[in-house]
Design a protein around this motif. Sequence first.
Motif, PDB file in Angstrom:
ATOM      1  N   MET A 113      33.521  46.497  58.107  1.00 20.05           N
ATOM      2  CA  MET A 113      33.674  45.673  56.910  1.00 20.05           C
ATOM      3  C   MET A 113      35.158  45.526  56.598  1.00 20.05           C
ATOM      4  SD  MET A 113      31.886  46.311  53.268  1.00 20.05           S
ATOM      5  CE  MET A 113      32.710  45.880  51.796  1.00 20.05           C
ATOM      6  N   ALA A 114      35.568  44.305  56.313  1.00 22.51           N
ATOM      7  CA  ALA A 114      36.967  44.038  56.006  1.00 22.51           C
ATOM      8  C   ALA A 114      37.327  44.614  54.642  1.00 22.51           C
ATOM      9  CB  ALA A 114      37.211  42.533  56.020  1.00 22.51           C
ATOM     10  N   LEU A 115      38.589  44.985  54.498  1.00 23.28           N
ATOM     11  CA  LEU A 115      39.053  45.488  53.212  1.00 23.28           C
ATOM     12  C   LEU A 115      39.050  44.362  52.187  1.00 23.28           C
ATOM     13  CD1 LEU A 115      42.076  47.648  54.385  1.00 23.28           C
ATOM     14  CD2 LEU A 115      39.853  48.464  53.605  1.00 23.28           C
ATOM     15  N   PRO A 116      38.815  44.690  50.908  1.00 23.01           N
ATOM     16  CA  PRO A 116      38.834  43.652  49.877  1.00 23.01           C
ATOM     17  C   PRO A 116      40.193  42.968  49.809  1.00 23.01           C
ATOM     18  CG  PRO A 116      37.901  45.691  49.017  1.00 23.01           C
ATOM     19  CD  PRO A 116      38.461  45.992  50.371  1.00 23.01           C
ATOM     20  N   GLU A 117      40.149  41.656  49.620  1.00 22.98           N
ATOM     21  CA  GLU A 117      41.374  40.876  49.478  1.00 22.98           C
ATOM     22  C   GLU A 117      41.603  40.605  48.001  1.00 22.98           C
ATOM     23  OE1 GLU A 117      40.894  37.251  51.666  1.00 22.98           O
ATOM     24  OE2 GLU A 117      40.153  38.298  53.413  1.00 22.98           O
ATOM     25  N   THR A 118      42.799  40.890  47.523  1.00 25.11           N
ATOM     26  CA  THR A 118      43.148  40.614  46.142  1.00 25.11           C
ATOM     27  C   THR A 118      44.494  39.920  46.124  1.00 25.11           C
ATOM     28  OG1 THR A 118      41.965  42.567  45.362  1.00 25.11           O
ATOM     29  CG2 THR A 118      43.572  41.613  43.861  1.00 25.11           C
ATOM     30  N   GLU A 119      44.550  38.755  45.511  1.00 17.98           N
ATOM     31  CA  GLU A 119      45.822  38.065  45.412  1.00 17.98           C
ATOM     32  C   GLU A 119      46.727  38.805  44.441  1.00 17.98           C
ATOM     33  OE1 GLU A 119      44.875  33.478  46.534  1.00 17.98           O
ATOM     34  OE2 GLU A 119      45.418  33.913  44.487  1.00 17.98           O
ATOM     35  N   GLU A 120      48.005  38.842  44.778  1.00 22.18           N
ATOM     36  CA  GLU A 120      48.975  39.493  43.905  1.00 22.18           C
ATOM     37  C   GLU A 120      48.944  38.828  42.529  1.00 22.18           C
ATOM     38  OE1 GLU A 120      53.759  40.266  43.675  1.00 22.18           O
ATOM     39  OE2 GLU A 120      52.827  39.964  45.633  1.00 22.18           O
ATOM     40  N   GLY A 121      48.916  39.634  41.500  1.00 22.01           N
ATOM     41  CA  GLY A 121      48.910  39.115  40.139  1.00 22.01           C
ATOM     42  C   GLY A 121      47.518  38.874  39.571  1.00 22.01           C
ATOM     43  N   PHE A 122      46.460  39.043  40.388  1.00 19.22           N
ATOM     44  CA  PHE A 122      45.103  38.847  39.887  1.00 19.22           C
ATOM     45  C   PHE A 122      44.718  39.982  38.950  1.00 19.22           C
ATOM     46  CE2 PHE A 122      40.641  40.007  39.988  1.00 19.22           C
ATOM     47  CZ  PHE A 122      40.073  38.842  39.513  1.00 19.22           C
ATOM     48  N   GLU A 123      44.133  39.642  37.816  1.00 14.99           N
ATOM     49  CA  GLU A 123      43.592  40.624  36.893  1.00 14.99           C
ATOM     50  C   GLU A 123      42.283  40.086  36.346  1.00 14.99           C
ATOM     51  OE1 GLU A 123      46.219  41.961  33.782  1.00 14.99           O
ATOM     52  OE2 GLU A 123      47.952  41.784  35.098  1.00 14.99           O
ATOM     53  N   ILE A 124      41.289  40.961  36.221  1.00 14.87           N
ATOM     54  CA  ILE A 124      40.036  40.563  35.576  1.00 14.87           C
ATOM     55  C   ILE A 124      40.303  40.466  34.083  1.00 14.87           C
ATOM     56  CG2 ILE A 124      37.684  41.278  34.983  1.00 14.87           C
ATOM     57  CD1 ILE A 124      37.417  42.486  37.738  1.00 14.87           C
ATOM     58  N   TRP A 125      39.877  39.362  33.487  1.00 11.27           N
ATOM     59  CA  TRP A 125      40.003  39.160  32.049  1.00 11.27           C
ATOM     60  C   TRP A 125      39.322  40.335  31.350  1.00 11.27           C
ATOM     61  CZ3 TRP A 125      36.338  36.518  28.450  1.00 11.27           C
ATOM     62  CH2 TRP A 125      36.952  36.137  27.263  1.00 11.27           C
TER      63      TRP A 125
ATOM     64  N   CYS B  23      30.719  47.563  43.200  1.00 13.42           N
ATOM     65  CA  CYS B  23      31.399  47.669  44.486  1.00 13.42           C
ATOM     66  C   CYS B  23      32.417  46.546  44.611  1.00 13.42           C
ATOM     67  CB  CYS B  23      30.400  47.620  45.644  1.00 13.42           C
ATOM     68  SG  CYS B  23      29.459  46.089  45.735  1.00 13.42           S
ATOM     69  N   GLU B  24      33.190  46.624  45.682  1.00  6.87           N
ATOM     70  CA  GLU B  24      34.169  45.588  46.026  1.00  6.87           C
ATOM     71  C   GLU B  24      33.735  44.982  47.349  1.00  6.87           C
ATOM     72  OE1 GLU B  24      37.010  44.836  44.267  1.00  6.87           O
ATOM     73  OE2 GLU B  24      36.808  46.415  42.764  1.00  6.87           O
ATOM     74  N   TRP B  25      33.484  43.680  47.351  1.00  9.31           N
ATOM     75  CA  TRP B  25      33.173  42.986  48.597  1.00  9.31           C
ATOM     76  C   TRP B  25      34.425  42.284  49.080  1.00  9.31           C
ATOM     77  CZ3 TRP B  25      27.786  40.792  46.817  1.00  9.31           C
ATOM     78  CH2 TRP B  25      26.829  41.805  46.962  1.00  9.31           C
ATOM     79  N   LYS B  26      34.324  41.584  50.178  1.00 10.55           N
ATOM     80  CA  LYS B  26      35.501  40.941  50.785  1.00 10.55           C
ATOM     81  C   LYS B  26      36.253  40.074  49.777  1.00 10.55           C
ATOM     82  CE  LYS B  26      37.049  38.039  54.541  1.00 10.55           C
ATOM     83  NZ  LYS B  26      36.673  37.174  55.643  1.00 10.55           N
ATOM     84  N   LEU B  27      35.532  39.275  49.018  1.00 15.72           N
ATOM     85  CA  LEU B  27      36.160  38.368  48.059  1.00 15.72           C
ATOM     86  C   LEU B  27      36.005  38.832  46.618  1.00 15.72           C
ATOM     87  CD1 LEU B  27      37.504  35.601  47.416  1.00 15.72           C
ATOM     88  CD2 LEU B  27      35.192  34.649  47.314  1.00 15.72           C
TER      89      LEU B  27
ATOM     90  N   LEU C 193      29.682  38.405  39.883  1.00 21.33           N
ATOM     91  CA  LEU C 193      30.631  38.443  40.997  1.00 21.33           C
ATOM     92  C   LEU C 193      31.923  37.778  40.551  1.00 21.33           C
ATOM     93  CD1 LEU C 193      27.881  38.937  42.361  1.00 21.33           C
ATOM     94  CD2 LEU C 193      28.757  37.727  44.338  1.00 21.33           C
ATOM     95  N   VAL C 194      33.029  38.495  40.679  1.00 21.77           N
ATOM     96  CA  VAL C 194      34.331  37.981  40.240  1.00 21.77           C
ATOM     97  C   VAL C 194      35.242  37.862  41.459  1.00 21.77           C
ATOM     98  CG1 VAL C 194      36.307  38.330  38.719  1.00 21.77           C
ATOM     99  CG2 VAL C 194      34.036  39.148  38.019  1.00 21.77           C
ATOM    100  N   PRO C 195      35.468  36.639  41.955  1.00 24.65           N
ATOM    101  CA  PRO C 195      36.398  36.458  43.081  1.00 24.65           C
ATOM    102  C   PRO C 195      37.805  36.883  42.657  1.00 24.65           C
ATOM    103  CG  PRO C 195      35.047  34.515  42.773  1.00 24.65           C
ATOM    104  CD  PRO C 195      34.843  35.378  41.563  1.00 24.65           C
ATOM    105  N   ARG C 196      38.452  37.669  43.478  1.00 24.39           N
ATOM    106  CA  ARG C 196      39.786  38.172  43.159  1.00 24.39           C
ATOM    107  C   ARG C 196      40.846  37.177  43.611  1.00 24.39           C
ATOM    108  NH1 ARG C 196      36.802  42.127  45.209  1.00 24.39           N
ATOM    109  NH2 ARG C 196      37.819  41.928  47.225  1.00 24.39           N
TER     110      ARG C 196
END
Length: 101
Positions: free
Chosen positions: A1-13, A24-28, A45-48
């Motif tokens: 399984m690929a590591l989760p990808e998170t764009e720099e500066g992303f924050e959940i509201w 859990c953390e999925w790929k996206l 589901l919250v895309p990062r």
Amino acid sequence: MALPETEEGFEIWPQLSDSKHVVCEWKLSTVLMMDDTNYPCWLVLVPRRKGAGEMTDLSENDQQELMREMMRASSALKELFKPTKMNVAAIGNMVRPARDL
């Protein structure tokens, strides 16, 4: 399984994560479970991806990954709870309230 990808500066509201637990953390996506006694399980589901407020803000590849993850979540819920009906929808927009647009 690929590591989760998170764009720099992303924050959940912060209000989105209130009354929810990280499953859990999925790929996206980060998968959250909502505290709602009306339903046995409600997943969010919250895309990062920074700045992605709508599905159409995601790249084509990310849209396809989100669909795969939505189907994965739906399949798990169907297997666990055997519902007679399942609703899969975007509520408002993905990661920020409409009033902030």
